[in-house]
Scaffold this motif. Structure first.
Motif, PDB file in Angstrom:
ATOM      1  N   PRO A  83      21.975  -4.974   4.601  1.00 41.83           N
ATOM      2  CA  PRO A  83      20.969  -5.905   4.092  1.00 41.83           C
ATOM      3  C   PRO A  83      20.615  -5.626   2.644  1.00 41.83           C
ATOM      4  O   PRO A  83      20.689  -4.479   2.171  1.00 41.83           O
ATOM      5  CB  PRO A  83      19.778  -5.675   5.030  1.00 41.83           C
ATOM      6  CG  PRO A  83      20.394  -5.171   6.289  1.00 41.83           C
ATOM      7  CD  PRO A  83      21.576  -4.353   5.861  1.00 41.83           C
ATOM      8  N   THR A  84      20.207  -6.650   1.924  1.00 41.60           N
ATOM      9  CA  THR A  84      19.989  -6.541   0.486  1.00 41.60           C
ATOM     10  C   THR A  84      18.865  -5.580   0.119  1.00 41.60           C
ATOM     11  O   THR A  84      18.903  -4.964  -0.945  1.00 41.60           O
ATOM     12  CB  THR A  84      19.677  -7.930  -0.091  1.00 41.60           C
ATOM     13  OG1 THR A  84      18.575  -8.503   0.638  1.00 41.60           O
ATOM     14  CG2 THR A  84      20.880  -8.843   0.054  1.00 41.60           C
ATOM     15  N   ASP A  85      17.863  -5.466   0.977  1.00 38.39           N
ATOM     16  CA  ASP A  85      16.731  -4.593   0.628  1.00 38.39           C
ATOM     17  C   ASP A  85      16.849  -3.213   1.258  1.00 38.39           C
ATOM     18  O   ASP A  85      15.881  -2.442   1.261  1.00 38.39           O
ATOM     19  CB  ASP A  85      15.415  -5.241   1.054  1.00 38.39           C
ATOM     20  CG  ASP A  85      15.332  -5.449   2.555  1.00 38.39           C
ATOM     21  OD1 ASP A  85      16.366  -5.276   3.221  1.00 38.39           O
ATOM     22  OD2 ASP A  85      14.245  -5.787   3.045  1.00 38.39           O
ATOM     23  N   ALA A  86      18.018  -2.868   1.785  1.00 38.62           N
ATOM     24  CA  ALA A  86      18.175  -1.567   2.445  1.00 38.62           C
ATOM     25  C   ALA A  86      18.050  -0.422   1.448  1.00 38.62           C
ATOM     26  O   ALA A  86      17.414   0.603   1.730  1.00 38.62           O
ATOM     27  CB  ALA A  86      19.523  -1.509   3.165  1.00 38.62           C
ATOM     28  N   ALA A  87      18.660  -0.578   0.256  1.00 47.58           N
ATOM     29  CA  ALA A  87      18.653   0.516  -0.719  1.00 47.58           C
ATOM     30  C   ALA A  87      17.227   0.850  -1.149  1.00 47.58           C
ATOM     31  O   ALA A  87      16.848   2.038  -1.228  1.00 47.58           O
ATOM     32  CB  ALA A  87      19.505   0.131  -1.924  1.00 47.58           C
ATOM     33  N   LYS A  88      16.407  -0.167  -1.411  1.00 53.27           N
ATOM     34  CA  LYS A  88      15.023   0.086  -1.834  1.00 53.27           C
ATOM     35  C   LYS A  88      14.218   0.742  -0.718  1.00 53.27           C
ATOM     36  O   LYS A  88      13.397   1.624  -0.967  1.00 53.27           O
ATOM     37  CB  LYS A  88      14.360  -1.225  -2.267  1.00 53.27           C
ATOM     38  CG  LYS A  88      14.963  -1.833  -3.520  1.00 53.27           C
ATOM     39  CD  LYS A  88      14.229  -3.099  -3.910  1.00 53.27           C
ATOM     40  CE  LYS A  88      14.808  -3.702  -5.175  1.00 53.27           C
ATOM     41  NZ  LYS A  88      14.109  -4.948  -5.572  1.00 53.27           N
ATOM     42  N   THR A  89      14.458   0.304   0.517  1.00 50.93           N
ATOM     43  CA  THR A  89      13.716   0.877   1.639  1.00 50.93           C
ATOM     44  C   THR A  89      14.104   2.342   1.853  1.00 50.93           C
ATOM     45  O   THR A  89      13.246   3.191   2.111  1.00 50.93           O
ATOM     46  CB  THR A  89      13.990   0.073   2.916  1.00 50.93           C
ATOM     47  OG1 THR A  89      13.794  -1.319   2.654  1.00 50.93           O
ATOM     48  CG2 THR A  89      13.058   0.504   4.034  1.00 50.93           C
ATOM     49  N   ILE A  90      15.387   2.642   1.750  1.00 53.79           N
ATOM     50  CA  ILE A  90      15.836   4.033   1.904  1.00 53.79           C
ATOM     51  C   ILE A  90      15.259   4.895   0.793  1.00 53.79           C
ATOM     52  O   ILE A  90      14.809   6.024   1.031  1.00 53.79           O
ATOM     53  CB  ILE A  90      17.379   4.083   1.897  1.00 53.79           C
ATOM     54  CG1 ILE A  90      17.931   3.373   3.132  1.00 53.79           C
ATOM     55  CG2 ILE A  90      17.868   5.528   1.847  1.00 53.79           C
ATOM     56  CD1 ILE A  90      19.432   3.238   3.138  1.00 53.79           C
ATOM     57  N   GLU A  91      15.245   4.368  -0.422  1.00 52.35           N
ATOM     58  CA  GLU A  91      14.680   5.115  -1.546  1.00 52.35           C
ATOM     59  C   GLU A  91      13.201   5.400  -1.322  1.00 52.35           C
ATOM     60  O   GLU A  91      12.703   6.494  -1.644  1.00 52.35           O
ATOM     61  CB  GLU A  91      14.888   4.319  -2.837  1.00 52.35           C
ATOM     62  CG  GLU A  91      14.393   5.032  -4.094  1.00 52.35           C
ATOM     63  CD  GLU A  91      14.625   4.203  -5.338  1.00 52.35           C
ATOM     64  OE1 GLU A  91      14.163   4.615  -6.424  1.00 52.35           O
ATOM     65  OE2 GLU A  91      15.252   3.128  -5.225  1.00 52.35           O
ATOM     66  N   MET A  92      12.485   4.441  -0.754  1.00 50.99           N
ATOM     67  CA  MET A  92      11.060   4.627  -0.481  1.00 50.99           C
ATOM     68  C   MET A  92      10.850   5.720   0.562  1.00 50.99           C
ATOM     69  O   MET A  92       9.951   6.561   0.438  1.00 50.99           O
ATOM     70  CB  MET A  92      10.456   3.312   0.006  1.00 50.99           C
ATOM     71  CG  MET A  92       8.975   3.390   0.345  1.00 50.99           C
ATOM     72  SD  MET A  92       8.382   1.900   1.141  1.00 50.99           S
ATOM     73  CE  MET A  92       9.262   1.997   2.698  1.00 50.99           C
ATOM     74  N   VAL A  93      11.702   5.733   1.600  1.00 48.92           N
ATOM     75  CA  VAL A  93      11.570   6.747   2.638  1.00 48.92           C
ATOM     76  C   VAL A  93      11.921   8.129   2.099  1.00 48.92           C
ATOM     77  O   VAL A  93      11.254   9.126   2.402  1.00 48.92           O
ATOM     78  CB  VAL A  93      12.463   6.384   3.840  1.00 48.92           C
ATOM     79  CG1 VAL A  93      12.437   7.499   4.884  1.00 48.92           C
ATOM     80  CG2 VAL A  93      11.992   5.074   4.462  1.00 48.92           C
TER      81      VAL A  93
END
Length: 666
Positions: A83-93
């Protein structure tokens, strides 16, 4: 400072297969993890340990096989499934990783949620990012406040369902005159769930349910779309009529019979022609008590390329459990709506024609596998009258050793002067001059069943009721025993026997004992020499070279892709089919001829009456069932448990024994 102390204090991401750089440890612990667990093989660019970012490389593995590269996926697009927002979510975690030093499992779970798509094929959201987006919504938005309100909105759009309580023994549905009852008037069982061990009744929790998805609102919604409303009249406005060619169901005699008998119905091209499909789905991998029966409706007014699309296949009923012979009880809500549509119709707006009209509908046929056909039509499907077309004139014998029925005897479908009719030794030792059976028409069937009194439910059936059901054709003895689905189609039976596939061949030790029982083909009888039992090679036994050639032929087989049927060619096809079945009777044992093999003799008749068969097969409906049915457990090659399989030499139907020479008489 002591270097050893420094080594203990420094914490680095651990690239082992368990931590996968999500958890930091001391250098000693990382070294121990790598030794015990091994390194993550996908970690090729060591960006967590100081290596600079590099674009991923595409590795091409050379091989010597010729392959079609038309379906090869470009390696540069392999990351499109994320998914397109996966990278940002992983970075946040990862930014809050230090908060999970004492709970690494929870951190790993958050990382997985940050990478996992919200649903299969979702390209925009992950499981975690979707939750974050919902939490960011401020109060005062226009979303529904509860799932209940959302369901009400869907129901208003025609996407709702009606939950109907049912008797636990399938006696009645609690609707119409029974809607207020709490005890079944037939069997006396409670409407509510009962815990018999605790002797407790859970009020307002139904013991059994039926989910009905009303079809009338959805039919009316189809005409709200201009494109769909236009497609629903394609069979009249755009279909090319070619005399003697069947390309659509509108070309078939079955369609024409409705037009001739009900001209007022045929005068409105928007009236719907329907098919109904029902089959069981095992949702618990082998436990029949946890199966469900979906009933699907398909619309035939559409063009051939749209008829069997999933978009136009509607779920109408969802029956909890296995209804068996009592399926009529659960079909009642659907039948009521279908009767209303046929007798009176409903007012509907056509967005394409921009006018109101009276919408009516008729059911042309049902679509089922053979056991479900026996359940729906009330005909036995595995007894001495197992063929629903031949009926009482079905040719069937009992094979005592194989413990099954054999439906051989296809010479009677040949022309009266065909030489096969006069041959004895090659078949059952007798000449055959009987005529082919004549299928019963609707009036004859009605006269046979019109005096039958049906009593629904699993219990409180006296002997009289059982006799009535058995003689009525409602599944024969199905109310006394359970039958597994017959997973063996013609192709499996043929290839399994010819290639001698263990567990699928129909030419085994028991099949040869049946030949002994009926005194047929003595050259194929088992030969006992001391402790060894040898099965002579049959005419269908292939050598290894012949098996290789057979498989190569199947692999290279190309069949026509056209969907038009020339009516004049069907009679010739029927004669060739009957000759083929008789040739199989010459060389294959009687156990090969189960009811599925026999039913092929009626295929051309069905095509003549109903048109191309792809409009009526089960594949589109089975694709909608996401739960597979485990295969049946079959006897190993038909070898009797009392016979040691090791004592049967490798020379029998599946052996490399020499083929039996077929005499000229055969």
């Amino acid at each position: 400072m002591d270097p050893a102390d420094t080594k203990k204090k420094i914490r680095i991401p651990c690239p082992c297969v368990k931590c996968v750089n999500h958890i930091c440890h001391s250098v000693d612990v990382v070294d121990d993890h790598l030794f015990r667990n091994g390194i993550d093989q996908t970690y090729t660019n060591w960006n967590k340990h100081g290596e600079t970012e590099e674009p991923p490389r595409s590795y091409v593995y050379e091989h010597n096989f010729d392959m079609d590269t038309s379906n090869v996926v470009d390696s540069t697009n392999m990351n499109t499934e994320m998914p397109t927002d996966a990278a940002k979510t992983i970075e946040m975690v990862e930014a809050i990783e230090e908060n999970f030093i004492g709970n690494p499992d929870k951190f790993r779970e958050l990382i997985e949620d940050a990478e996992k798509p919200l649903y299969t094929g979702c390209l925009n959201f992950t499981k975690l990012s979707a939750i974050i987006q919902l939490l960011n919504l401020k109060k005062g938005n226009e979303m529904y406040n509860s799932t209940y309100e959302a369901k009400k909105a869907f129901k208003a759009m025609g996407s709702g369902y009606t939950k109907i309580h049912a008797c636990v023994n399938n006696c009645i549905l609690y609707r119409k005159e029974y809607i207020d009852l709490v005890v079944c008037p037939t069997c006396g069982k409670s409407r509510w769930k009962v815990d018999e061990q605790k002797n407790k009744i859970y009020n307002n929790i139904p013991a059994k349910c039926l989910w009905y998805f009303p079809i009338i609102p959805r039919f009316k919604c189809l005409f709200q779309s201009k494109t769909t409303a236009k497609d629903l009249t394609w069979h009249t406005t755009e279909r090319m009529v070619d005399v003697g060619v069947l390309s659509h169901l509108a070309d078939s005699p079955a369609w024409a019979a409705i037009d001739d008998k009900y001209p007022d119905f045929a005068s409105e091209p928007r009236n719907l022609r329907l098919g109904i499909s029902a089959d069981g789905v095992d949702v618990n991998r082998g436990n029949r008590s946890h199966s469900v029966w979906p009933v699907l409706t398909v619309i035939y007014n559409l063009p051939p390329w749209l008829c069997m699309k999933r978009k136009f296949i509607m779920l109408s009923l969802l029956i909890s459990g296995t209804p068996g012979n009592d399926i009529d009880v659960f079909l009642a809500p659907l039948i009521d709506d279908l009767q209303l549509l046929f007798d009176f119709g409903v007012e509907t707006y056509d967005a394409y024609a921009q006018e109101h009209f009276k919408l009516r509908a008729v059911v042309l046929w049902t679509i089922n596998d053979y056991p479900a056909l026996g359940t729906l039509s009330g005909c036995p499907y595995n007894d001495f009258q197992g063929c629903v077309v031949c009926g009482e004139e079905t040719h069937c014998i009992r094979l005592p050793e194989s413990n099954k029925q054999s439906y051989a005897g296809h010479r009677r479908f040949l022309p009266y002067d065909h030489p096969f009719r006069r041959q004895k030794k090659a078949f059952n030792g007798q000449q055959e001059f009987s005529p082919s059976p004549e299928p019963m028409n609707g009036e004859e069937i009605y006269n046979m069943v019109k005096f039958i009194i049906n009593k629904w439910g699993k219990v409180n059936k006296g002997k009289e009721a059982e006799i009535q059901q058995a003689t009525s054709g409602r599944g024969g003895n199905m109310n006394k025993k359970r039958e597994n689905h017959t997973n063996w189609n013609v192709g499996e039976s043929l290839t399994g026997t010819v290639l001698n596939v263990p567990g699928k061949t129909k030419d085994g030790y028991k099949a040869r004992l049946d030949l002994v029982h009926y005194g047929l083909k003595p050259e194929l009888h088992p030969q006992i020499e001391g402790n060894n039992t040898t099965l002579p090679a049959a005419g269908c036994t292939l050598t290894k070279e012949e098996k290789d050639k057979f498989c190569e032929t199947l692999y290279n087989l190309r069949v026509p892709q056209g969907k038009e049927i020339i009516v004049d060619e069907l009679d010739k096809l029927q004669e060739e089919l009957c000759v083929t079945l008789c040739l199989l009777e010459k060389h294959f044992p009687p156990s090969f001829f189960d009811v599925m093999i026999h039913l092929t003799v009626h295929l051309t008749r069905e095509v003549k009456l109903c048109g191309p068969i792809f409009f009526r097969w089960m594949y589109p409906f089975e694709r909608m069932d996401t739960v597979g049915i485990p295969p049946d457990n079959h006897n190993n090659c038909g070898i009797d448990k009392g016979v040691d399989s090791s004592s049967i030499t490798d020379g029998t139907p599946i052996s490399a024994a020499k083929s039996v020479e077929v005499s000229a008489e055969l």
